[in-house]
Write an enzyme that holds these catalytic residues in place. Structure first.
Site, PDB file in Angstrom:
ATOM      1  N   ARG A  97      -8.449  11.646  12.580  1.00 24.47           N
ATOM      2  CA  ARG A  97      -7.243  11.476  12.663  1.00 24.47           C
ATOM      3  C   ARG A  97      -6.448  12.766  13.191  1.00 24.47           C
ATOM      4  O   ARG A  97      -6.935  13.317  12.569  1.00 24.47           O
ATOM      5  CB  ARG A  97      -6.775  10.130  11.614  1.00 24.47           C
ATOM      6  CG  ARG A  97      -7.159   9.497  11.923  1.00 24.47           C
ATOM      7  CD  ARG A  97      -7.230   8.048  11.074  1.00 24.47           C
ATOM      8  NE  ARG A  97      -5.582   7.742  10.799  1.00 24.47           N
ATOM      9  CZ  ARG A  97      -4.572   7.682  10.601  1.00 24.47           C
ATOM     10  NH1 ARG A  97      -5.191   6.740   9.261  1.00 24.47           N
ATOM     11  NH2 ARG A  97      -3.442   7.057  10.210  1.00 24.47           N
TER      12      ARG A  97
ATOM     13  N   LYS B  99       0.888  -1.495  -0.681  1.00 21.90           N
ATOM     14  CA  LYS B  99      -0.199  -0.672   0.288  1.00 21.90           C
ATOM     15  C   LYS B  99       1.085   1.154   0.399  1.00 21.90           C
ATOM     16  O   LYS B  99       0.380   2.229  -1.208  1.00 21.90           O
ATOM     17  CB  LYS B  99      -0.867  -0.243   1.365  1.00 21.90           C
ATOM     18  CG  LYS B  99      -2.146   0.454   1.162  1.00 21.90           C
ATOM     19  CD  LYS B  99      -3.302   1.034   1.819  1.00 21.90           C
ATOM     20  CE  LYS B  99      -2.599   0.401   3.313  1.00 21.90           C
ATOM     21  NZ  LYS B  99      -2.762   1.851   4.544  1.00 21.90           N
ATOM     22  N   SER B 100       1.739   1.260   0.501  1.00 26.51           N
ATOM     23  CA  SER B 100       2.381   2.797   1.136  1.00 26.51           C
ATOM     24  C   SER B 100       3.693   2.928  -0.408  1.00 26.51           C
ATOM     25  O   SER B 100       3.532   4.102  -1.329  1.00 26.51           O
ATOM     26  CB  SER B 100       3.844   2.316   1.482  1.00 26.51           C
ATOM     27  OG  SER B 100       3.199   2.364   3.478  1.00 26.51           O
TER      28      SER B 100
ATOM     29  N   GLY C  36      -5.058   7.862   5.444  1.00 29.47           N
ATOM     30  CA  GLY C  36      -4.193   8.578   6.188  1.00 29.47           C
ATOM     31  C   GLY C  36      -2.836   9.222   5.445  1.00 29.47           C
ATOM     32  O   GLY C  36      -2.331  10.001   5.639  1.00 29.47           O
TER      33      GLY C  36
ATOM     34  N   ARG D  82      -6.458   0.979  17.547  1.00 33.83           N
ATOM     35  CA  ARG D  82      -6.122  -0.128  17.646  1.00 33.83           C
ATOM     36  C   ARG D  82      -6.323  -0.882  19.790  1.00 33.83           C
ATOM     37  O   ARG D  82      -6.314  -1.857  19.254  1.00 33.83           O
ATOM     38  CB  ARG D  82      -5.205  -0.289  16.913  1.00 33.83           C
ATOM     39  CG  ARG D  82      -5.540   0.046  15.834  1.00 33.83           C
ATOM     40  CD  ARG D  82      -4.580  -0.360  14.602  1.00 33.83           C
ATOM     41  NE  ARG D  82      -5.416   0.201  12.882  1.00 33.83           N
ATOM     42  CZ  ARG D  82      -4.985  -0.031  11.825  1.00 33.83           C
ATOM     43  NH1 ARG D  82      -3.493  -0.191  11.981  1.00 33.83           N
ATOM     44  NH2 ARG D  82      -5.300   0.113  10.701  1.00 33.83           N
TER      45      ARG D  82
ATOM     46  N   ARG E 100      -8.035  -3.158   9.086  1.00 33.75           N
ATOM     47  CA  ARG E 100      -6.530  -4.536   9.952  1.00 33.75           C
ATOM     48  C   ARG E 100      -7.831  -5.382  10.924  1.00 33.75           C
ATOM     49  O   ARG E 100      -7.505  -5.936  11.682  1.00 33.75           O
ATOM     50  CB  ARG E 100      -5.507  -3.753   9.989  1.00 33.75           C
ATOM     51  CG  ARG E 100      -4.775  -3.059   8.919  1.00 33.75           C
ATOM     52  CD  ARG E 100      -3.508  -3.507   9.197  1.00 33.75           C
ATOM     53  NE  ARG E 100      -2.692  -1.745   8.103  1.00 33.75           N
ATOM     54  CZ  ARG E 100      -2.627  -2.508   7.165  1.00 33.75           C
ATOM     55  NH1 ARG E 100      -2.613  -3.580   6.538  1.00 33.75           N
ATOM     56  NH2 ARG E 100      -2.120  -1.795   6.933  1.00 33.75           N
TER      57      ARG E 100
ATOM     58  N   ARG F 242       2.666   5.468  -3.583  1.00 34.22           N
ATOM     59  CA  ARG F 242       3.710   6.825  -3.588  1.00 34.22           C
ATOM     60  C   ARG F 242       4.167   6.969  -5.587  1.00 34.22           C
ATOM     61  O   ARG F 242       4.477   7.519  -6.394  1.00 34.22           O
ATOM     62  CB  ARG F 242       4.959   6.344  -2.760  1.00 34.22           C
ATOM     63  CG  ARG F 242       4.903   6.805  -1.571  1.00 34.22           C
ATOM     64  CD  ARG F 242       5.490   5.691  -0.334  1.00 34.22           C
ATOM     65  NE  ARG F 242       6.222   6.419   0.831  1.00 34.22           N
ATOM     66  CZ  ARG F 242       5.830   6.427   1.806  1.00 34.22           C
ATOM     67  NH1 ARG F 242       4.213   5.898   1.120  1.00 34.22           N
ATOM     68  NH2 ARG F 242       5.512   7.002   2.367  1.00 34.22           N
TER      69      ARG F 242
ATOM     70  N   GLN G 235       4.733   8.827   7.158  1.00 29.62           N
ATOM     71  CA  GLN G 235       3.769  10.062   6.836  1.00 29.62           C
ATOM     72  C   GLN G 235       4.182  11.392   6.935  1.00 29.62           C
ATOM     73  O   GLN G 235       4.400  12.339   5.716  1.00 29.62           O
ATOM     74  CB  GLN G 235       2.174   9.974   7.307  1.00 29.62           C
ATOM     75  CG  GLN G 235       2.377   8.144   6.510  1.00 29.62           C
ATOM     76  CD  GLN G 235       0.651   8.153   7.388  1.00 29.62           C
ATOM     77  OE1 GLN G 235      -0.395   9.212   8.095  1.00 29.62           O
ATOM     78  NE2 GLN G 235       0.432   7.073   6.914  1.00 29.62           N
TER      79      GLN G 235
ATOM     80  N   ASP H 196       2.201  -1.451  11.529  1.00 32.54           N
ATOM     81  CA  ASP H 196       0.215  -1.726  10.534  1.00 32.54           C
ATOM     82  C   ASP H 196      -0.135  -3.020  11.285  1.00 32.54           C
ATOM     83  O   ASP H 196      -1.193  -3.674  11.273  1.00 32.54           O
ATOM     84  CB  ASP H 196       0.506  -0.993   9.564  1.00 32.54           C
ATOM     85  CG  ASP H 196       0.518  -0.224   9.163  1.00 32.54           C
ATOM     86  OD1 ASP H 196       0.217   0.852   9.950  1.00 32.54           O
ATOM     87  OD2 ASP H 196       0.966   0.375   8.282  1.00 32.54           O
TER      88      ASP H 196
HETATM   89  C1  S3P Z   1       2.028   4.702   6.265  1.00 35.65           C
HETATM   90  C2  S3P Z   1       3.220   5.107   7.293  1.00 35.65           C
HETATM   91  C3  S3P Z   1       2.928   4.204   8.589  1.00 35.65           C
HETATM   92  C4  S3P Z   1       1.587   3.463   8.547  1.00 35.65           C
HETATM   93  C5  S3P Z   1       0.711   4.073   6.964  1.00 35.65           C
HETATM   94  C6  S3P Z   1       1.532   4.291   6.166  1.00 35.65           C
HETATM   95  C7  S3P Z   1       3.102   5.486   5.129  1.00 35.65           C
HETATM   96  O1  S3P Z   1       1.698   5.804   9.484  1.00 35.65           O
HETATM   97  O2  S3P Z   1       0.906   2.996   9.688  1.00 35.65           O
HETATM   98  O3  S3P Z   1      -0.060   2.790   7.793  1.00 35.65           O
HETATM   99  O4  S3P Z   1       2.748   4.888   3.865  1.00 35.65           O
HETATM  100  O5  S3P Z   1       4.206   6.204   5.026  1.00 35.65           O
HETATM  101  P1  S3P Z   1       2.962   6.639  10.230  1.00 35.65           P
HETATM  102  O6  S3P Z   1       4.538   6.965   9.583  1.00 35.65           O
HETATM  103  O7  S3P Z   1       1.635   7.636  10.870  1.00 35.65           O
HETATM  104  O8  S3P Z   1       3.056   6.397  11.503  1.00 35.65           O
END
Ligand code: S3P
Length: 451
Positions: free
Chosen positions: A131, A30-31, A103, A359, A404, A35, A178, A328
């Site tokens: 959030r 996903k990350s 997020g 969570r 999750r 990107r 993030q 996560d």
């Molecule tokens: C992510 C960073 C994490 C993670 C999220 C994805 C990212 O969050 O929990 O699911 O893609 O950079 P945080 O950086 O806020 O911990």
């Protein structure tokens, strides 16, 4: 592709399985998928993505960049082609940009949008609107951005364009990839050299990918900086990007394969970036039988196949250094801890309270309903693992808009004496389309009903 503003409610019913067996490639990371759309859009030339996660979160990012004038094909079997418009080629969106549950989209895009000539609005669903966004508003404001938010820094965010951004040297108060990424992305538009110092290592996909697309990145211990350049001189150059399978999705089957007797599962092509592999370290410390086979590097990211076989797990005190590297995966790690023999203690994980749900609270509550002695603490949880063949009873759980949580309790059902009913599972689509089908193909017993 459908818009998912109000998906029909989905319920899972999960019951015990005899054994789990088979081979699978879980969906794309996903990350990295988010990107790939963002950076491919900002690059010059064409970016061909393969292995893209066709989940609601990354599709929302895709829709947002289309709304800013980028030509992006519909994903087909994980393949997406992006015609990049360059760092300064995005167009003003006609409407607020809707990012749903994501997020990552909101926080990373706020950094990009702060550097644009046009105004924009970012908004999300009910879970995302609760959030914290002050964590990105504060450093962006220090760089000269102008952002309006709801009360206490909640979204929607209105980002005023046309500001000239200045580089900052930011000591990040929390371990967040993030926030780090948001500041670095705004730094692409800033005069000078933007740096972020992290209190603990967090996922470094932004750094790796920007560097792969031609942006100079420099790391010195906990501090990462973007190259010194005039704000107008930086460029990203489009190229092929391959997205590995998501270790965060694989994690559900790492736990499932560990706790169900006589199991043997092979998860292929999983991303093994060392900033993401905390779940393997934690489960191995609990006694899990997880082996990494066929290690290789794909598109600048380490990848491998994970073979998991059932094992007798025992409780541990989780090393706090592993928390950001498994951030996560805790919902399903808590399920493993409930099955393990003895006490598991997690500390230093207060960030879990501001994820898609709280969570710590939601997992402790659900585990207690299933008969587990789970005590939530401010920054973690204490779980008295039962070490029994079927440690869970029957209960009805609400996933609280959190994908999750839903998948973690589906895994718990594999070791239930009765039935675990989970409402609000439609959000599983955000990160793991096809979860239920795969769960059942490997031997799980998940019934679905929509209403
Ligand atoms: C992510 C960073 C994490 C993670 C999220 C994805 C990212 O969050 O929990 O699911 O893609 O950079 P945080 O950086 O806020 O911990």
């Amino acid at each position: 592709m459908t818009a998912a503003h109000d998906p029909a409610s989905l319920t899972f019913r999960s019951t015990a399985a005899q054994s789990l067996e088979g081979e699978a490639r879980v969906p794309g990371d996903k990350s990295i998928s988010h990107r790939s759309i963002m950076f491919g859009s900002l690059a010059e030339g064409t970016t061909e993505v393969s292995g893209f996660l066709e989940g609601e979160d990354s599709l929302n990012t895709l829709r947002c960049f289309r709304a800013m004038g980028v030509s992006i094909t519909d994903p087909v079997d994980g393949r997406v082609t992006i015609e990049g418009v360059g760092l300064h080629g995005l167009k003003a969106p006609a409407k607020p940009l809707y990012v749903g549950n994501s997020g990552t989209s909101m926080r990373l895009m706020s950094g990009i949008l702060a550097g644009q000539a046009f105004d924009s609005v970012l908004e999300g669903d009910a879970s995302l609107s609760r959030r914290p966004m002050k964590r990105v508003i504060d450093p962006l404001t220090a760089m000269g951005a102008r952002i309006e938010s709801g009360p206490e820094g909640r979204s929607p965010l209105k980002i005023h364009g046309g500001q000239s951004l200045k580089a900052i040297d930011y000591a990040m108060p929390m371990a967040s990839a993030q926030v780090k990424s948001c500041v670095l992305l705004a730094g692409l538009y800033a005069e000078g050299r933007t740096c972020v110092t992290e209190p603990a290592p967090t996922r470094d996909h932004t750094e790796r990918m920007l560097s792969g697309l031609g942006v100079g990145m420099h790391r010195d211990g906990p501090r990462v900086c973007i190259e010194q350049a005039d704000a107008g001189a930086r460029r990203l150059v489009g190229r092929a990007l391959e997205v590995p399978a998501d270790i965060s999705s694989a994690a559900f089957f790492l736990v499932a394969g560990s706790i169900v007797p006589d199991s043997d599962i092979l998860l292929t092509h999983v991303g093994l970036n060392p900033t993401r592999t905390g779940v393997i370290d934690i489960l191995q410390a609990m006694g899990a039988d997880i082996r990494i086979e066929n290690r290789r590097e794909v598109g600048g990211e380490p990848v491998g196949d994970l073979r998991v076989k059932s094992a007798e797990l025992h409780g541990i005190e989780i090393d706090e250094a592993l928390v950001p590297l498994a951030i996560d995966e805790f919902p399903v790690i808590f399920v493993a801890a409930a099955c393990a023999k003895g006490r598991t203690v997690l500390t230093g994980a207060e960030e879990l309270r501001v994820k898609e749900s709280d969570r710590i609270a939601v997992m402790a509550d659900g585990l207690q309903k299933l008969g587990i002695d789970a005590t939530p603490t401010e920054d973690g949880m204490i779980i008295e693992g039962r070490g029994e063949p079927a440690p869970f009873g029957s209960a009805t759980i609400y996933a609280q808009g959190d994908h999750r949580i839903a998948m973690a309790f589906a895994v718990a059902g594999l070791k239930a004496r009765g039935e675990v009913t989970i409402h609000d599972c439609q959000f599983v689509e955000t990160s793991f389309p096809g979860f239920a089908e795969l769960f059942n193909r490997l031997g799980g017993c998940l019934e679905l009903s929509r209403h």
